[in-house]
Scaffold this active site. Structure first.
Site, PDB file in Angstrom:
ATOM      1  CB  CYS A  32      15.849 -10.530  41.243  1.00 53.22           C
ATOM      2  SG  CYS A  32      17.117  -9.641  40.321  1.00 53.22           S
TER       3      CYS A  32
ATOM      4  CG  HIS B 159      14.731 -13.272  37.651  1.00 51.84           C
ATOM      5  ND1 HIS B 159      14.808 -14.499  38.260  1.00 51.84           N
ATOM      6  CD2 HIS B 159      15.585 -12.476  38.332  1.00 51.84           C
ATOM      7  CE1 HIS B 159      15.666 -14.457  39.253  1.00 51.84           C
ATOM      8  NE2 HIS B 159      16.149 -13.228  39.336  1.00 51.84           N
TER       9      HIS B 159
END
Length: 169
Positions: free
Chosen positions: A144, A125
């Site tokens: 992430c 992301h």
């Protein structure tokens, strides 16, 4: 009264025109297919490959506890192993995001044997620039892989569901 209606119509037309000129976060990609993603945690690099040819490379941020394989929910580690792109989120809180298929069956079995949850929601992301300048350091996510917003726009356009993702220590 007629002046007011004309003024509203003009202002409405200007607003629509400006909205049409706003840059979109959705880009197009017409190059070679990305056949594999490699993430090398130690080097903080991500490579998008077409077979053995590197199409793009990115510097990445990882989970706040970057060393070691993600095992449990809340451990702030980025997984290691073979996964695939399993979802796309155009409405991400982190600009755009593409999901990684963590946990795989082995991850689930290990966590279950320990009586814990393996966690989930691991994504590639954006918004690295927004967070890295605020005392959070290079590795700030909950597990992430973070890149800049501009970079995730390209990544979002290039990756397809099912693309293999290999994450190395």
């Amino acid at each position: 009264m007629q002046f007011w209606n004309r003024r509203q119509a003009i202002l409405g037309a200007i607003a629509v025109g400006l909205a049409a000129c706003a840059p979109s976060k959705f880009r197009r990609y017409n190059g070679p297919e990305v056949t594999r993603v490699e993430i090398h945690k130690g080097a903080r690099k991500m490579y998008l490959l077409h077979h053995d040819k590197v199409l793009k490379q990115y510097d990445v941020g990882l989970g706040a506890a970057p060393v070691g394989h993600k095992q449990f929910e809340g451990d702030s580690k980025t997984p290691e192993g073979l996964y695939y792109i399993d979802r796309r989120n155009p409405n991400s809180n982190f600009h755009l995001s593409v999901g990684i298929s963590y946990p795989n069956p082995a991850d689930r079995a290990f966590a279950r044997a320990q009586g814990k949850s393996p966690g989930g929601d691991i994504f590639i992301h954006g918004q690295a620039g927004k967070h890295m300048g605020r005392g959070r350091g290079r590795d700030w996510t909950d597990g992430c892989i973070a890149v800049t917003d501009r970079e995730v726009e390209d990544i979002y356009a290039m990756l397809r569901l099912g693309t293999p993702v290999a994450i190395y220590p």
